[in-house]
Design an enzyme around this catalytic site. Structure first.
Site, mmCIF file in Angstrom:
data_model
loop_
_atom_site.group_PDB
_atom_site.id
_atom_site.type_symbol
_atom_site.label_atom_id
_atom_site.label_comp_id
_atom_site.label_asym_id
_atom_site.label_seq_id
_atom_site.Cartn_x
_atom_site.Cartn_y
_atom_site.Cartn_z
ATOM 1 N N CYS A 67 36.797 46.915 30.633
ATOM 2 C CA CYS A 67 37.205 45.626 30.068
ATOM 3 C C CYS A 67 37.716 45.732 28.639
ATOM 4 O O CYS A 67 38.757 45.169 28.292
ATOM 5 C CB CYS A 67 36.073 44.612 30.174
ATOM 6 S SG CYS A 67 34.613 44.956 29.177
ATOM 7 N N HIS A 120 31.066 41.908 27.876
ATOM 8 C CA HIS A 120 32.289 41.828 28.688
ATOM 9 C C HIS A 120 33.333 41.030 27.930
ATOM 10 O O HIS A 120 33.013 40.059 27.238
ATOM 11 C CB HIS A 120 32.004 41.166 30.046
ATOM 12 C CG HIS A 120 33.197 41.164 30.948
ATOM 13 N ND1 HIS A 120 33.717 42.320 31.498
ATOM 14 C CD2 HIS A 120 34.010 40.162 31.351
ATOM 15 C CE1 HIS A 120 34.779 42.022 32.220
ATOM 16 N NE2 HIS A 120 34.984 40.709 32.148
ATOM 17 N N HIS A 164 41.283 40.516 33.120
ATOM 18 C CA HIS A 164 40.140 41.348 32.735
ATOM 19 C C HIS A 164 39.892 42.428 33.766
ATOM 20 O O HIS A 164 40.422 42.388 34.877
ATOM 21 C CB HIS A 164 38.892 40.479 32.503
ATOM 22 C CG HIS A 164 38.281 39.921 33.747
ATOM 23 N ND1 HIS A 164 36.932 39.936 33.977
ATOM 24 C CD2 HIS A 164 38.813 39.310 34.836
ATOM 25 C CE1 HIS A 164 36.660 39.356 35.133
ATOM 26 N NE2 HIS A 164 37.790 38.967 35.670
#
Length: 155
Positions: free
Chosen positions: A67, A115, A127
């Protein structure tokens, strides 16, 4: 004898005056984008070009990303340097509220900012969801609104 009129091409009306068409308004120029919006558009274009590539923990591209390496590479393509890890990216820009969210902003999730996704507009982000999945465009609310911990504008 009088000389003929030269260059007179507009028709003469019955009152003897020239009938000349009114000038047309100029087209409205397209609005200029700010330098920040242009950089954000480049970052988003890069991220979208990675759609479908595998998510691999610790990968830094170009064949796979995690990510934070995806957001780092996207903003690098736009000329902006970001730190490598999501929790470091959480501190690498201007903090915002959800009301100020604009395309190109980083959306960080969970209390430990573990994240990150790149906001692309209309409630969506690009993402790398996690190992074993692929890079995709999804709602920023996929994990629930409460999962959004921080929003950062990197440039």
């Amino acid at each position: 004898m009088s000389a003929p009129a030269v260059g007179l091409t507009a028709p003469v009306s019955d009152t003897g005056s020239l009938s000349v068409p009114l000038p047309q308004p100029l087209p409205t120029p397209a609005p200029l984008q700010s330098p920040r919006a242009l950089r954000a558009a480049k970052a988003i274009a890069f991220a979208r070009a990675q759609l479908g590539k595998p998510c691999v923990w610790g990968a830094t591209g170009p064949d796979s990303y995690d990510c934070s390496s995806l957001t780092q590479a996207a903003w690098r393509a736009a000329g902006v340097t970001l730190p490598r890890a999501a929790h470091e990216q959480a501190l690498a820009g201007t903090p915002l509220t959800a009301a100020g969210l604009e395309p190109g902003d980083l959306v960080l999730f969970f209390e430990d900012d573990r994240h990150v996704g790149l906001y692309v507009g209309d409630g969506m982000m690009v993402h790398a969801p996690g190992p074993g999945s692929s890079i995709r465009e999804e709602s920023i609310y996929g994990a629930g609104e409460a999962a959004i911990h921080r929003i950062i504008r990197p440039a």
